[in-house]
Design an enzyme around this catalytic site. Structure first.
Site, PDB file in Angstrom:
ATOM      1  N   HIS A 145      95.614 -10.800  24.399  1.00 14.21           N
ATOM      2  CA  HIS A 145      96.490  -9.650  24.665  1.00 14.21           C
ATOM      3  C   HIS A 145      96.719  -9.382  26.148  1.00 14.21           C
ATOM      4  CE1 HIS A 145      92.699  -7.559  25.449  1.00 14.21           C
ATOM      5  NE2 HIS A 145      93.424  -6.701  26.114  1.00 14.21           N
TER       6      HIS A 145
HETATM    7  C1  UD1 Z   1      95.452  -1.845  26.706  1.00 13.29           C
HETATM    8  C2  UD1 Z   1      94.544  -1.725  27.941  1.00 13.29           C
HETATM    9  C3  UD1 Z   1      93.586  -2.906  27.999  1.00 13.29           C
HETATM   10  C4  UD1 Z   1      92.845  -3.081  26.686  1.00 13.29           C
HETATM   11  C5  UD1 Z   1      93.865  -3.187  25.560  1.00 13.29           C
HETATM   12  C6  UD1 Z   1      93.225  -3.397  24.216  1.00 13.29           C
HETATM   13  C7  UD1 Z   1      95.469  -0.667  29.964  1.00 13.29           C
HETATM   14  C8  UD1 Z   1      96.010  -0.938  31.300  1.00 13.29           C
HETATM   15  N1  UD1 Z   1      95.331  -1.758  29.168  1.00 13.29           N
HETATM   16  O1  UD1 Z   1      96.299  -2.960  26.848  1.00 13.29           O
HETATM   17  O2  UD1 Z   1      92.653  -2.683  29.033  1.00 13.29           O
HETATM   18  O3  UD1 Z   1      92.037  -4.265  26.741  1.00 13.29           O
HETATM   19  O4  UD1 Z   1      94.644  -1.993  25.548  1.00 13.29           O
HETATM   20  O5  UD1 Z   1      94.197  -3.467  23.216  1.00 13.29           O
HETATM   21  O6  UD1 Z   1      95.192   0.474  29.630  1.00 13.29           O
HETATM   22  N2  UD1 Z   1     101.537  -1.142  21.084  1.00 13.29           N
HETATM   23  C9  UD1 Z   1     101.838  -0.963  19.740  1.00 13.29           C
HETATM   24  N3  UD1 Z   1     100.998  -0.217  18.994  1.00 13.29           N
HETATM   25  C10 UD1 Z   1      99.879   0.363  19.509  1.00 13.29           C
HETATM   26  C11 UD1 Z   1      99.591   0.164  20.866  1.00 13.29           C
HETATM   27  C12 UD1 Z   1     100.413  -0.607  21.638  1.00 13.29           C
HETATM   28  O7  UD1 Z   1     102.834  -1.469  19.238  1.00 13.29           O
HETATM   29  O8  UD1 Z   1      99.140   1.039  18.775  1.00 13.29           O
HETATM   30  C13 UD1 Z   1     102.449  -1.952  21.921  1.00 13.29           C
HETATM   31  C14 UD1 Z   1     103.042  -1.149  23.056  1.00 13.29           C
HETATM   32  O9  UD1 Z   1     104.207  -0.548  22.688  1.00 13.29           O
HETATM   33  C15 UD1 Z   1     103.201  -2.185  24.143  1.00 13.29           C
HETATM   34  C16 UD1 Z   1     102.084  -3.157  23.881  1.00 13.29           C
HETATM   35  O10 UD1 Z   1     101.663  -2.948  22.549  1.00 13.29           O
HETATM   36  O11 UD1 Z   1     104.427  -2.840  24.009  1.00 13.29           O
HETATM   37  C17 UD1 Z   1     100.946  -3.015  24.829  1.00 13.29           C
HETATM   38  O12 UD1 Z   1     100.315  -1.738  24.753  1.00 13.29           O
HETATM   39  P1  UD1 Z   1      99.701  -1.050  26.050  1.00 13.29           P
HETATM   40  O13 UD1 Z   1      99.162   0.274  25.704  1.00 13.29           O
HETATM   41  O14 UD1 Z   1     100.670  -1.146  27.159  1.00 13.29           O
HETATM   42  O15 UD1 Z   1      98.505  -1.944  26.551  1.00 13.29           O
HETATM   43  P2  UD1 Z   1      97.618  -3.109  25.942  1.00 13.29           P
HETATM   44  O16 UD1 Z   1      98.232  -4.410  26.273  1.00 13.29           O
HETATM   45  O17 UD1 Z   1      97.271  -2.842  24.498  1.00 13.29           O
END
Ligand code: UD1
Length: 375
Positions: A209
């Protein structure tokens, strides 16, 4: 002045939940502390958040900020804007943040600017790689914290180098390990192996991820190429993080996975299913931080698909190895894992008692900090 010490505990993203769960139960056994729980809502999907509250028995949050996704600036700013009124309203004696996600620094900043003592759990970890958003969150949160709890000695050493000494920083063990040991028996009831038709030790688990791996088309393609080779040797389970799911679509890479008949792609799994899956795996390939620690306890070989780790104890004594992110480096590490399998050891204090140690220190130190500040 209130008798009890009110602590506002912050969670937001998936890796926070297994850290806060044992702490919330340890608070219940303490009379000095009054805990409140707040969810920033960074992770919001059923299987990225709610399922973990259920599996880990975490109480319903007292506040939910429901910030959702956004760029780093937007997400951090939204969390700060919504968290400030909660702190003003609930007047905590301390704010406690865990890990290194955006909510960790966002809520930390709000707390210290309102004069509320800040506690950071999982402090001092450093990858040395400032292109990782998490590394920036760690450095900044540690710099403004009043009490810092470390999982491994490298954390204490890193903090000392940054001028944070023994009066504030404590080696307490690992909350993630508390959760794992608490749920190890219970996860045996999971039927995930049967559902995915897997034989113990005959499959690999892959999680990916990190932006540096999944947001870069070339890097991701290289990792998938390694997967194709590994797939010739064993089945692979890939629980899809939403960030990876999006990249596979954006880069048109789903086709590459389509021909692999022993690849099982699933939605993100709950805690108990994932724990069972990891504990019976032949090998785990990952770019997660927490999984490097969990496989160390489970004694399952782990290949970390990164050039560095902020958790060096898992390399020193555990079953973890850095495998890099190129096709070649991953395959070399994969092959050598099976030719010279290492039996790992348990790092110091990773004994399931971290939450008790943290609560004892909080119950001793926070009343003094409060008394000193009220003068
Ligand atoms: C975040 C944390 C990372 C952690 C990871 C675990 C930061 C900077 N990063 O990264 O340290 O290891 O979580 O998962 O805080 N999304 C969904 N559904 C959700 C959550 C996210 O669809 O429930 C999508 C978002 O819309 C986005 C992507 O997933 O497009 C990434 O989510 P984001 O919260 O930006 O960070 P992670 O990559 O999950």
């Amino acid at each position: 002045m209130r008798d009890r010490i009110r602590i506002l505990n912050v969670v937001g993203a998936r890796p926070n939940f297994m850290k806060i769960a044992p702490l919330m139960s340890a608070y219940r056994r303490n009379e000095v502390i009054e805990p409140l729980l707040i969810h920033t809502g960074q992770h919001y999907d059923e299987n990225m958040s709610r399922l973990f509250f259920h599996d880990l028995g975490i109480p319903e949050p007292d506040f939910n900020l429901e910030v959702g996704s956004g760029s780093h600036a937007v997400q951090t700013a939204e969390i700060m804007k919504s968290f400030e009124p909660v702190v003003l309203r609930s007047r905590p004696d301390a704010v406690l943040v865990v890990g290194d996600v955006n909510g960790t620094i966002a809520c930390g900043l709000v707390a210290v600017k309102l004069g509320v003592p800040l506690v950071h759990v999982e402090a001092g970890l450093r990858s040395g790689d400032r292109t990782m958003p998490e590394e920036i969150n760690r450095i900044l949160t540690d710099a403004i914290s009043d009490l810092l709890f470390c999982t491994e000695q490298s954390g204490i050493d890193n903090l000392a180098r940054e001028g944070i000494g023994a009066e504030k920083a404590f080696l307490v063990g690992n909350l993630m390990v508390d959760s794992l040991l608490d749920h190890r028996e219970r996860c045996q009831a999971s039927s995930i192996l049967e559902t995915l038709r897997l034989m113990p030790r005959k499959y690999a688990v892959l999680t990916l991820h990190r932006p540096s791996n999944v947001d870069d088309r070339d890097v991701l393609t290289g990792i998938l190429d390694a997967l194709v080779e590994i797939h010739a040797d064993m089945s692979i389970v890939l629980p899809l993080h939403p960030r990876l799911r999006k990249s596979l679509v954006d880069f048109g890479l789903n086709q590459r996975l389509a021909g692999m008949n022993r690849l099982r792609v699933t939605d993100p799994l709950g805690y108990l299913d994932f724990l069972r899956l990891m504990s019976e795996a032949g090998i785990v390939l990952t770019d997660s931080g927490g999984i490097q620690e969990e496989t160390t306890i489970l004694q399952v070989p782990c290949l970390t698909l990164r050039e560095n780790t902020e958790r060096p104890v898992t390399l020193d004594v555990g079953t973890n190895r850095l495998a890099g992110t190129t096709t070649e480096s991953i395959l070399t590490a994969f092959r050598s894992t099976f030719s010279n399998r290492v039996a790992g050891e348990v790092p110091p204090l990773w004994d399931g008692q971290a939450a008790g140690r943290i609560v004892a220190i909080l119950a001793e130190k926070l009343p003094r900090i409060r008394a000193a500040r009220s003068h």
